[in-house]
Design an enzyme around this catalytic site. Structure first.
Site, PDB file in Angstrom:
ATOM      1  N   ASN A  64      10.168  54.649  16.123  1.00 32.95           N
ATOM      2  CA  ASN A  64       9.509  55.626  15.256  1.00 32.95           C
ATOM      3  C   ASN A  64       8.381  56.265  16.067  1.00 32.95           C
ATOM      4  O   ASN A  64       7.341  55.649  16.284  1.00 32.95           O
ATOM      5  CB  ASN A  64       8.959  54.913  14.012  1.00 32.95           C
ATOM      6  CG  ASN A  64       8.380  55.883  13.006  1.00 32.95           C
ATOM      7  OD1 ASN A  64       8.265  57.085  13.261  1.00 32.95           O
ATOM      8  ND2 ASN A  64       8.002  55.359  11.850  1.00 32.95           N
ATOM      9  N   GLU A 102      12.972  49.431   6.822  1.00 36.81           N
ATOM     10  CA  GLU A 102      13.506  50.692   7.356  1.00 36.81           C
ATOM     11  C   GLU A 102      13.998  50.527   8.792  1.00 36.81           C
ATOM     12  O   GLU A 102      14.995  51.124   9.188  1.00 36.81           O
ATOM     13  CB  GLU A 102      12.432  51.782   7.265  1.00 36.81           C
ATOM     14  CG  GLU A 102      12.176  52.176   5.818  1.00 36.81           C
ATOM     15  CD  GLU A 102      10.857  52.892   5.606  1.00 36.81           C
ATOM     16  OE1 GLU A 102      10.867  54.105   5.444  1.00 36.81           O
ATOM     17  OE2 GLU A 102       9.810  52.211   5.596  1.00 36.81           O
ATOM     18  N   ARG A 138      13.736  57.448  14.197  1.00 36.03           N
ATOM     19  CA  ARG A 138      13.461  57.893  12.827  1.00 36.03           C
ATOM     20  C   ARG A 138      13.026  59.351  12.844  1.00 36.03           C
ATOM     21  O   ARG A 138      12.126  59.735  13.599  1.00 36.03           O
ATOM     22  CB  ARG A 138      12.343  57.039  12.234  1.00 36.03           C
ATOM     23  CG  ARG A 138      11.971  57.498  10.860  1.00 36.03           C
ATOM     24  CD  ARG A 138      10.755  56.788  10.348  1.00 36.03           C
ATOM     25  NE  ARG A 138      10.433  57.319   9.045  1.00 36.03           N
ATOM     26  CZ  ARG A 138       9.205  57.466   8.582  1.00 36.03           C
ATOM     27  NH1 ARG A 138       8.188  57.102   9.314  1.00 36.03           N
ATOM     28  NH2 ARG A 138       8.997  57.966   7.386  1.00 36.03           N
ATOM     29  N   ASN A 146       1.462  53.721   0.499  1.00 39.53           N
ATOM     30  CA  ASN A 146       0.434  54.752   0.594  1.00 39.53           C
ATOM     31  C   ASN A 146       1.066  56.100   0.203  1.00 39.53           C
ATOM     32  O   ASN A 146       0.528  56.855  -0.595  1.00 39.53           O
ATOM     33  CB  ASN A 146      -0.112  54.759   2.019  1.00 39.53           C
ATOM     34  CG  ASN A 146      -1.326  55.603   2.125  1.00 39.53           C
ATOM     35  OD1 ASN A 146      -2.098  55.728   1.162  1.00 39.53           O
ATOM     36  ND2 ASN A 146      -1.503  56.236   3.262  1.00 39.53           N
ATOM     37  N   ARG A 169      -2.522  61.716  -1.854  1.00 36.42           N
ATOM     38  CA  ARG A 169      -1.787  62.938  -2.225  1.00 36.42           C
ATOM     39  C   ARG A 169      -1.730  63.067  -3.741  1.00 36.42           C
ATOM     40  O   ARG A 169      -1.574  62.067  -4.454  1.00 36.42           O
ATOM     41  CB  ARG A 169      -0.348  62.882  -1.710  1.00 36.42           C
ATOM     42  CG  ARG A 169      -0.219  62.888  -0.215  1.00 36.42           C
ATOM     43  CD  ARG A 169       1.258  62.988   0.176  1.00 36.42           C
ATOM     44  NE  ARG A 169       1.433  62.631   1.565  1.00 36.42           N
ATOM     45  CZ  ARG A 169       2.331  61.772   2.023  1.00 36.42           C
ATOM     46  NH1 ARG A 169       3.176  61.176   1.199  1.00 36.42           N
ATOM     47  NH2 ARG A 169       2.423  61.512   3.296  1.00 36.42           N
ATOM     48  N   HIS A 187      11.496  59.039   2.402  1.00 35.13           N
ATOM     49  CA  HIS A 187      11.685  57.584   2.283  1.00 35.13           C
ATOM     50  C   HIS A 187      13.151  57.208   2.064  1.00 35.13           C
ATOM     51  O   HIS A 187      13.465  56.139   1.528  1.00 35.13           O
ATOM     52  CB  HIS A 187      10.898  56.978   1.094  1.00 35.13           C
ATOM     53  CG  HIS A 187       9.419  57.101   1.179  1.00 35.13           C
ATOM     54  ND1 HIS A 187       8.643  57.408   0.086  1.00 35.13           N
ATOM     55  CD2 HIS A 187       8.568  56.954   2.214  1.00 35.13           C
ATOM     56  CE1 HIS A 187       7.371  57.436   0.446  1.00 35.13           C
ATOM     57  NE2 HIS A 187       7.299  57.183   1.728  1.00 35.13           N
TER      58      HIS A 187
HETATM   59  P1  AMP Z   1       2.690  51.124   2.880  1.00 32.32           P
HETATM   60  O1  AMP Z   1       2.438  52.596   2.984  1.00 32.32           O
HETATM   61  O2  AMP Z   1       4.031  50.781   2.322  1.00 32.32           O
HETATM   62  O3  AMP Z   1       2.386  50.376   4.152  1.00 32.32           O
HETATM   63  O4  AMP Z   1       1.646  50.575   1.805  1.00 32.32           O
HETATM   64  C1  AMP Z   1       0.269  50.504   2.091  1.00 32.32           C
HETATM   65  C2  AMP Z   1      -0.496  50.337   0.800  1.00 32.32           C
HETATM   66  O5  AMP Z   1      -0.059  49.150   0.106  1.00 32.32           O
HETATM   67  C3  AMP Z   1      -1.974  50.120   0.998  1.00 32.32           C
HETATM   68  O6  AMP Z   1      -2.659  51.337   1.168  1.00 32.32           O
HETATM   69  C4  AMP Z   1      -2.357  49.446  -0.302  1.00 32.32           C
HETATM   70  O7  AMP Z   1      -2.631  50.451  -1.259  1.00 32.32           O
HETATM   71  C5  AMP Z   1      -1.106  48.710  -0.738  1.00 32.32           C
HETATM   72  N1  AMP Z   1      -1.238  47.238  -0.630  1.00 32.32           N
HETATM   73  C6  AMP Z   1      -1.008  46.480   0.449  1.00 32.32           C
HETATM   74  N2  AMP Z   1      -1.267  45.166   0.178  1.00 32.32           N
HETATM   75  C7  AMP Z   1      -1.661  45.106  -1.119  1.00 32.32           C
HETATM   76  C8  AMP Z   1      -2.064  44.061  -2.016  1.00 32.32           C
HETATM   77  N3  AMP Z   1      -2.100  42.790  -1.639  1.00 32.32           N
HETATM   78  N4  AMP Z   1      -2.388  44.405  -3.281  1.00 32.32           N
HETATM   79  C9  AMP Z   1      -2.346  45.683  -3.687  1.00 32.32           C
HETATM   80  N5  AMP Z   1      -1.976  46.714  -2.896  1.00 32.32           N
HETATM   81  C10 AMP Z   1      -1.629  46.440  -1.637  1.00 32.32           C
END
Ligand code: AMP
Length: 392
Positions: A7, A379, A88, A206, A236, A177
């Site tokens: 990626n 992914e 990716r 996120n 966003r 996604h």
């Molecule tokens: P991703 O973009 O899939 O990597 O998700 C990242 C986001 O997951 C972070 O910005 C958090 O908002 C959320 N996140 C990660 N760990 C936790 C947790 N233990 N509890 C709540 N939200 C989480």
């Protein structure tokens, strides 16, 4: 057979090497600050994390160092052991409905679509070129975030805008996604033991999107021309009244680029709470009684419920709701609040089962009308699978 998942961002290169078809992840890591100062890389191998500071003028240097590390660590004896490299790609437009082997025509199309993904597509091409140079004998493939959504019908992917915008300017819903939605829906079908299913896949990280998947094919998804559509996300806004944009550009005297930054980087959970885009911080704010954090979370959850309800109707029922990505896998309270909001459909969360993070789990009670599961996404593995299938 060894397959590398890649990626590439404009200044980064993430990778994961697999032994296929066993699907064993051998090593993973990331090169950061490529082309800028203080570059470094980290490699995770055998439960250990190695970090090294090194000059990384180009992506080619990152690949060269990666391959040397793989040999030094004894993971490969020579470069030709890596038979395939899967890249990716964020935007495949209407051109690509599946993973394909790279050729010059494919690269030209990815380049042509750069206007729709200016931060991602050009960087991915740099990554492909570097990989071709360093591993000329490997099969190079491109795996598109948009490909899984290409099965949406025309009435779903078109916007109610002047019809010619779609043909002349490529304005339509592409989604994102897709690799994750494909992975978790395929895994869910394995769990259910059949392929004729109606699934609602919630990739909530996120960035966040929800898809309606019927018999393994996407029939609708919440992201649009760009990832800033549908759900409220970390920073966003997701769906808004489009006319707010020109109205506020006039009021704030900002140009389109500045407006884009506000909508993508200063809105969502961050914009409403004024505190953070990270749902962990929002949860902490709520525990301290912060009203704007409570408000942000209510709006965030409401939007997820709305999309699940919409797709439930569109699918004509639902065999399973799937939660994945950072929030979906880890936020116990967000999952509970979403499922509670669906109680009118007979959905019943099981508090004990739901009290888990990051593990494939059934989180509803046995008498829930629709089961809901956590299915951790992968992914990189999906990229490796697609690439392996094009190598054999
Ligand atoms: P991703 O973009 O899939 O990597 O998700 C990242 C986001 O997951 C972070 O910005 C958090 O908002 C959320 N996140 C990660 N760990 C936790 C947790 N233990 N509890 C709540 N939200 C989480």
């Amino acid at each position: 057979m060894k397959i590398l998942s890649v990626n590439a961002g404009s200044s980064s290169l993430k990778f994961q090497l697999y032994e296929m078809p066993e699907e064993n992840a051998l090593v993973s890591g990331v090169f950061e600050r490529i082309g800028i100062d203080s570059s470094f890389y980290t490699i995770k191998f055998n439960g250990e994390k190695i970090k090294k500071e090194v000059d990384l003028p180009t992506h080619k240097d990152a690949f060269t160092i990666l391959l040397k590390e793989l040999m030094d660590l004894g993971i490969v004896k020579n470069l030709d052991e890596i038979k395939g490299v899967g890249h990716r790609i964020v935007q495949g437009g209407s051109y690509f409905d599946r993973t394909v082997v790279v050729d010059e025509d494919v690269i030209a199309k990815i380049d042509e679509l750069s206007a729709l993904a200016p931060l991602h597509n050009p960087a991915a091409i740099v990554g492909i070129r570097a990989s071709q140079e360093v591993m000329p004998n490997a099969v190079q493939t491109v795996v598109f975030d948009t490909a899984f959504h290409q099965t949406m019908p025309e009435e779903t992917y078109l916007y109610a805008l002047p019809y010619e915008w779609a043909s002349e300017y490529k304005i339509r819903r592409y989604g994102a996604h897709g690799t994750s939605h494909k992975y978790v829906s395929a895994r869910m079908n394995e769990i259910l033991g059949r392929n004729n299913t109606k699934l609602i896949t919630c990739h909530i990280g996120n960035g966040a999107s929800i898809s309606a998947v019927k018999d393994g094919k996407c029939i609708n998804t919440s992201m649009g021309l760009t990832p800033n559509a549908g759900l409220i996300m970390g920073s966003r806004c997701g769906d808004i009244d489009a006319t707010i944009v020109p109205y506020m550009m006039d009021k704030l005297k900002v140009n389109s680029k500045e407006m884009d930054t506000i909508l993508n980087k200063q809105s969502g959970l961050l914009g409403v709470s004024g505190i953070s885009s990270d749902s962990r911080d929002i949860e902490e704010g709520i525990s301290k009684g912060n009203h704007r954090c409570e408000l942000a979370q209510k709006m965030y959850v409401r939007r997820i419920i709305d999309y699940i309800a919409k797709y439930y109707v569109e699918l004509g029922g639902c065999d399973a709701i799937i939660f994945t990505a950072g929030v979906g896998e880890n936020s116990i309270s967000t999952r509970r609040e979403v499922l509670d909001g669906l109680s009118v459909l007979g959905v019943k969360v099981d508090e004990e089962r739901n009290n888990v993070r990051g593990k494939e789990t059934l989180i509803t009670s046995d008498d829930s009308s629709i089961p809901a599961y956590i299915v951790p996404t992968d992914e990189e593995l999906m990229i490796a699978r697609d690439t392996y299938n094009l190598c054999i």
